[in-house]
Motif scaffolding. Sequence first.
Motif, mmCIF file in Angstrom:
data_model
loop_
_atom_site.group_PDB
_atom_site.id
_atom_site.type_symbol
_atom_site.label_atom_id
_atom_site.label_comp_id
_atom_site.label_asym_id
_atom_site.label_seq_id
_atom_site.Cartn_x
_atom_site.Cartn_y
_atom_site.Cartn_z
ATOM 1 N N MET A 51 0.825 -1.208 0.000
ATOM 2 C CA MET A 51 0.000 0.000 0.000
ATOM 3 C C MET A 51 0.860 1.259 0.000
ATOM 4 O O MET A 51 0.501 2.256 -0.635
ATOM 5 N N ALA A 52 2.000 1.237 0.663
ATOM 6 C CA ALA A 52 2.908 2.388 0.657
ATOM 7 C C ALA A 52 3.425 2.636 -0.758
ATOM 8 O O ALA A 52 3.485 3.775 -1.219
ATOM 9 N N ARG A 53 3.779 1.569 -1.467
ATOM 10 C CA ARG A 53 4.278 1.733 -2.835
ATOM 11 C C ARG A 53 3.182 2.255 -3.763
ATOM 12 O O ARG A 53 3.437 3.109 -4.606
ATOM 13 N N LEU A 54 1.976 1.752 -3.604
ATOM 14 C CA LEU A 54 0.891 2.165 -4.488
ATOM 15 C C LEU A 54 0.456 3.610 -4.256
ATOM 16 O O LEU A 54 -0.004 4.276 -5.178
ATOM 17 N N THR A 55 0.593 4.095 -3.041
ATOM 18 C CA THR A 55 0.196 5.477 -2.760
ATOM 19 C C THR A 55 1.322 6.458 -3.033
ATOM 20 O O THR A 55 1.111 7.666 -3.006
ATOM 21 N N GLY A 56 2.521 5.951 -3.288
ATOM 22 C CA GLY A 56 3.647 6.833 -3.544
ATOM 23 C C GLY A 56 4.330 7.301 -2.282
ATOM 24 O O GLY A 56 5.247 8.110 -2.329
ATOM 25 N N ASN A 57 3.907 6.806 -1.141
ATOM 26 C CA ASN A 57 4.491 7.209 0.138
ATOM 27 C C ASN A 57 5.581 6.212 0.509
ATOM 28 O O ASN A 57 5.519 5.535 1.514
ATOM 29 N N TYR A 58 6.601 6.114 -0.353
ATOM 30 C CA TYR A 58 7.600 5.079 -0.173
ATOM 31 C C TYR A 58 8.924 5.534 -0.750
ATOM 32 O O TYR A 58 9.006 5.890 -1.924
ATOM 33 N N LYS A 59 9.956 5.562 0.049
ATOM 34 C CA LYS A 59 11.317 5.877 -0.391
ATOM 35 C C LYS A 59 11.377 7.060 -1.339
ATOM 36 O O LYS A 59 11.478 6.900 -2.546
ATOM 37 N N HIS A 60 11.326 8.231 -0.782
ATOM 38 C CA HIS A 60 11.345 9.456 -1.572
ATOM 39 C C HIS A 60 12.726 9.795 -2.103
ATOM 40 O O HIS A 60 12.862 10.658 -2.953
ATOM 41 N N GLY A 61 13.768 9.151 -1.624
ATOM 42 C CA GLY A 61 15.109 9.401 -2.102
ATOM 43 C C GLY A 61 15.895 10.369 -1.252
ATOM 44 O O GLY A 61 17.076 10.575 -1.469
ATOM 45 N N ASN A 62 15.261 10.980 -0.274
ATOM 46 C CA ASN A 62 15.965 11.948 0.562
ATOM 47 C C ASN A 62 16.267 11.395 1.954
ATOM 48 O O ASN A 62 16.639 12.143 2.840
ATOM 49 N N GLU A 63 16.131 10.099 2.136
ATOM 50 C CA GLU A 63 16.335 9.534 3.457
ATOM 51 C C GLU A 63 17.761 9.749 3.956
ATOM 52 O O GLU A 63 17.995 10.090 5.104
ATOM 53 N N ARG A 64 18.742 9.541 3.088
ATOM 54 C CA ARG A 64 20.132 9.696 3.497
ATOM 55 C C ARG A 64 20.430 11.158 3.825
ATOM 56 O O ARG A 64 21.089 11.468 4.806
ATOM 57 N N THR A 65 19.930 12.067 3.015
ATOM 58 C CA THR A 65 20.137 13.498 3.249
ATOM 59 C C THR A 65 19.495 13.920 4.566
ATOM 60 O O THR A 65 20.092 14.659 5.344
ATOM 61 N N ALA A 66 18.310 13.453 4.829
ATOM 62 C CA ALA A 66 17.606 13.820 6.057
ATOM 63 C C ALA A 66 18.321 13.272 7.288
ATOM 64 O O ALA A 66 18.340 13.909 8.339
ATOM 65 N N ARG A 67 18.931 12.116 7.153
ATOM 66 C CA ARG A 67 19.632 11.521 8.289
ATOM 67 C C ARG A 67 20.831 12.361 8.687
ATOM 68 O O ARG A 67 21.184 12.458 9.851
ATOM 69 N N ARG A 68 21.465 13.010 7.709
ATOM 70 C CA ARG A 68 22.647 13.826 7.993
ATOM 71 C C ARG A 68 22.315 15.247 8.429
ATOM 72 O O ARG A 68 23.197 15.985 8.812
ATOM 73 N N HIS A 69 21.054 15.617 8.389
ATOM 74 C CA HIS A 69 20.670 16.983 8.770
ATOM 75 C C HIS A 69 20.915 17.185 10.272
ATOM 76 O O HIS A 69 20.641 16.297 11.071
ATOM 77 N N PRO A 70 21.434 18.359 10.682
ATOM 78 C CA PRO A 70 21.744 18.602 12.108
ATOM 79 C C PRO A 70 20.550 18.403 13.036
ATOM 80 O O PRO A 70 20.713 17.977 14.176
ATOM 81 N N ARG A 71 19.362 18.669 12.555
ATOM 82 C CA ARG A 71 18.175 18.513 13.396
ATOM 83 C C ARG A 71 17.948 17.048 13.767
ATOM 84 O O ARG A 71 17.389 16.743 14.815
ATOM 85 N N ASN A 72 18.393 16.127 12.939
ATOM 86 C CA ASN A 72 18.132 14.707 13.148
ATOM 87 C C ASN A 72 19.307 13.962 13.787
ATOM 88 O O ASN A 72 19.313 12.742 13.831
ATOM 89 N N ARG A 73 20.282 14.661 14.272
ATOM 90 C CA ARG A 73 21.443 14.004 14.879
ATOM 91 C C ARG A 73 21.253 13.788 16.345
ATOM 92 O O ARG A 73 20.580 14.331 17.059
#
Length: 73
Positions: A51-73
């Motif tokens: 269902m996540a894949r069909l709705t498009g709510n799946y792996k947007h491609g920015n997961e790695r970038t978001a993980r490195r953001h200072p807010r998420n450290r």
Amino acid sequence: MSAAPEGFSYRVRKSGDVELLHHGRPAGVLRGAAATRFLVDIDTTDPQQLMARLTGNYKHGNERTARRHPRNR
């Protein structure tokens, strides 16, 4: 590793359409052959991920970038 999708559900309408819900809110509608294929696939695969894949709510491609953001450290 990303967390597994959760919070998805679905309901079949009288017309045969399948309404996909995310936390109780409409996220998409499948009609015709797509709805039929979904109902077959739901038994053989992980329903939440499907269902996540069909709705498009799946792996947007920015997961790695978001993980490195200072807010998420």
